[in-house]
Write a protein that holds these residues in place. Structure first.
Motif, short mmCIF file in Angstrom:
data_model
loop_
_atom_site.label_atom_id
_atom_site.label_comp_id
_atom_site.label_asym_id
_atom_site.label_seq_id
_atom_site.Cartn_x
_atom_site.Cartn_y
_atom_site.Cartn_z
N GLY A 176 6.13 13.56 1.67
CA GLY A 176 4.89 14.45 1.17
C GLY A 176 3.96 13.62 1.84
N SER A 177 2.86 13.61 1.47
CA SER A 177 1.20 13.34 1.91
C SER A 177 1.53 11.54 1.73
CB SER A 177 0.06 14.05 1.28
OG SER A 177 0.09 13.63 0.31
N GLY A 178 2.47 10.72 1.52
CA GLY A 178 2.24 9.66 1.01
C GLY A 178 1.33 9.11 0.35
N LYS A 179 1.38 10.20 -0.98
CA LYS A 179 0.57 9.22 -2.06
C LYS A 179 1.07 9.17 -3.37
CE LYS A 179 -3.35 12.68 -0.77
NZ LYS A 179 -4.18 14.11 -1.39
N ARG A 180 1.82 7.77 -3.13
CA ARG A 180 2.92 7.47 -3.95
C ARG A 180 1.40 5.84 -4.64
NH1 ARG A 180 6.23 10.40 -5.48
NH2 ARG A 180 7.73 11.00 -4.31
N ILE A 181 2.04 5.59 -5.29
CA ILE A 181 0.26 4.31 -6.13
C ILE A 181 1.29 3.68 -7.32
CG2 ILE A 181 -1.02 3.99 -7.47
CD1 ILE A 181 -1.89 7.00 -7.22
N LYS A 182 1.41 2.64 -6.79
CA LYS A 182 2.31 2.02 -7.41
C LYS A 182 1.20 0.96 -8.53
CE LYS A 182 4.15 -2.84 -6.12
NZ LYS A 182 4.15 -4.27 -5.03
N MET A 183 1.60 0.90 -10.03
CA MET A 183 1.33 0.03 -10.63
C MET A 183 2.87 -0.34 -11.91
SD MET A 183 0.94 3.70 -13.05
CE MET A 183 -0.24 4.30 -11.75
N ASP A 184 2.29 -1.08 -12.42
CA ASP A 184 2.48 -1.55 -13.66
C ASP A 184 3.15 -0.90 -14.47
OD1 ASP A 184 0.06 -2.21 -15.01
OD2 ASP A 184 0.37 -4.41 -14.48
N ASP A 185 3.59 -1.64 -15.86
CA ASP A 185 4.20 -1.01 -17.15
C ASP A 185 2.74 -0.13 -17.36
OD1 ASP A 185 4.51 -3.14 -17.67
OD2 ASP A 185 4.56 -2.88 -19.90
N GLU A 228 3.06 14.34 -6.89
CA GLU A 228 3.91 15.30 -5.83
C GLU A 228 5.40 15.36 -6.00
OE1 GLU A 228 3.23 13.32 -2.04
OE2 GLU A 228 1.25 14.37 -1.54
N PRO A 229 6.30 16.18 -5.91
CA PRO A 229 7.80 15.92 -6.43
C PRO A 229 8.84 14.66 -5.43
CG PRO A 229 7.61 18.02 -4.87
CD PRO A 229 5.90 16.81 -4.84
N ALA A 242 13.64 18.58 -3.97
CA ALA A 242 12.72 18.09 -4.39
C ALA A 242 12.20 18.60 -5.80
CB ALA A 242 11.65 18.10 -4.04
N VAL A 243 12.11 17.46 -6.77
CA VAL A 243 11.76 18.11 -7.43
C VAL A 243 10.42 17.67 -8.71
CG1 VAL A 243 14.23 18.60 -8.27
CG2 VAL A 243 13.05 16.40 -8.76
N GLY A 244 9.83 17.96 -9.41
CA GLY A 244 8.19 18.00 -10.02
C GLY A 244 7.52 18.29 -9.31
N HIS A 245 5.96 18.66 -10.60
CA HIS A 245 4.49 18.86 -10.25
C HIS A 245 4.12 16.96 -9.90
CE1 HIS A 245 5.83 22.54 -11.77
NE2 HIS A 245 5.06 22.97 -11.08
N TYR A 246 4.89 16.61 -11.18
CA TYR A 246 4.30 14.78 -10.81
C TYR A 246 5.78 14.08 -10.93
CZ TYR A 246 0.02 16.70 -12.29
OH TYR A 246 -1.37 17.16 -12.84
N SER A 247 5.64 12.82 -10.51
CA SER A 247 6.21 12.47 -10.00
C SER A 247 7.08 10.94 -10.48
CB SER A 247 7.19 12.18 -8.84
OG SER A 247 6.62 11.78 -7.93
N LEU A 248 7.56 10.08 -11.18
CA LEU A 248 7.49 8.50 -11.52
C LEU A 248 8.90 8.20 -10.73
CD1 LEU A 248 6.37 6.97 -15.07
CD2 LEU A 248 8.32 5.83 -13.55
#
Length: 174
Positions: free
Chosen positions: A7-16, A113-114, A127-133
């Motif tokens: 998508g727009s590349g807005k994936r954010i890497k995070m820890d728990d 994003e999905p 592709a699925v989801g309004h939000y994704s993890l």
């Protein structure tokens, strides 16, 4: 799914620890009653069991709208039918295991994003989801099916637990 910018590349890497804020942001816009968690995976593969393990733990935390649990997984064979079960107007948070680079092992990639399920194993699912993890359960390599089969169960169980607890805290259920 393999880690790639989609998508727009807005994936954010995070820890728990960062997951709580991700869920708090969703909860600020949507109540738990209007959110469905779509937990993708199968209990027949250690690495891919993250989805159904997470789904079962979300139910234990008190979430009412969860698709994909250990007794009733949402996998590649039934994804389209299970998506059709989502109540109309619900916001979908898609959760899936993924493979990634060694530096991302044990981390999560979240997005508004999905996600594209089963990407790392070459499946062509919607592709699925309004939000994704996407939880990076193991390292990407030349044999993704084998990697998912041999992923340590402890890592997957701990990550599923962290997701469920973070969601409960984020939505104020804990």
């Amino acid at each position: 799914m393999a880690i790639r910018e989609q998508g727009s590349g807005k994936r954010i890497k995070m820890d728990d620890a960062g997951l709580v804020s991700f869920f708090m942001e969703i909860a600020a816009l949507h109540s738990a009653e209007e959110v469905t968690f779509l937990c993708i995976g199968t209990d027949r593969s250690t690495g891919d069991a993250l989805g159904p393990l997470t789904g079962s733990k979300l139910v234990e935390q008190g979430f009412r709208h969860v698709i994909g649990t250990l007794p009733s997984p949402c996998d590649a064979d039934n994804l389209v039918a299970r998506v059709a079960e989502i109540p109309s107007g619900h916001i979908v948070v898609a959760v899936d295991a993924c493979l990634g680079p060694p530096i991302a092992l044990g981390y999560y990639f979240v997005s508004s994003e999905p996600l594209q399920p089963a990407q790392s194993v070459g499946a062509n699912l919607p592709a699925v989801g309004h939000y994704s993890l996407a939880a990076v359960v193991d390292m990407n390599g030349p044999k993704p099916y084998r990697t998912l089969q041999t992923t340590p169960l402890h890592r997957v169980m701990v990550m599923a637990e962290h997701i469920a607890i973070a969601a409960a805290k984020g939505f104020g259920l804990q």
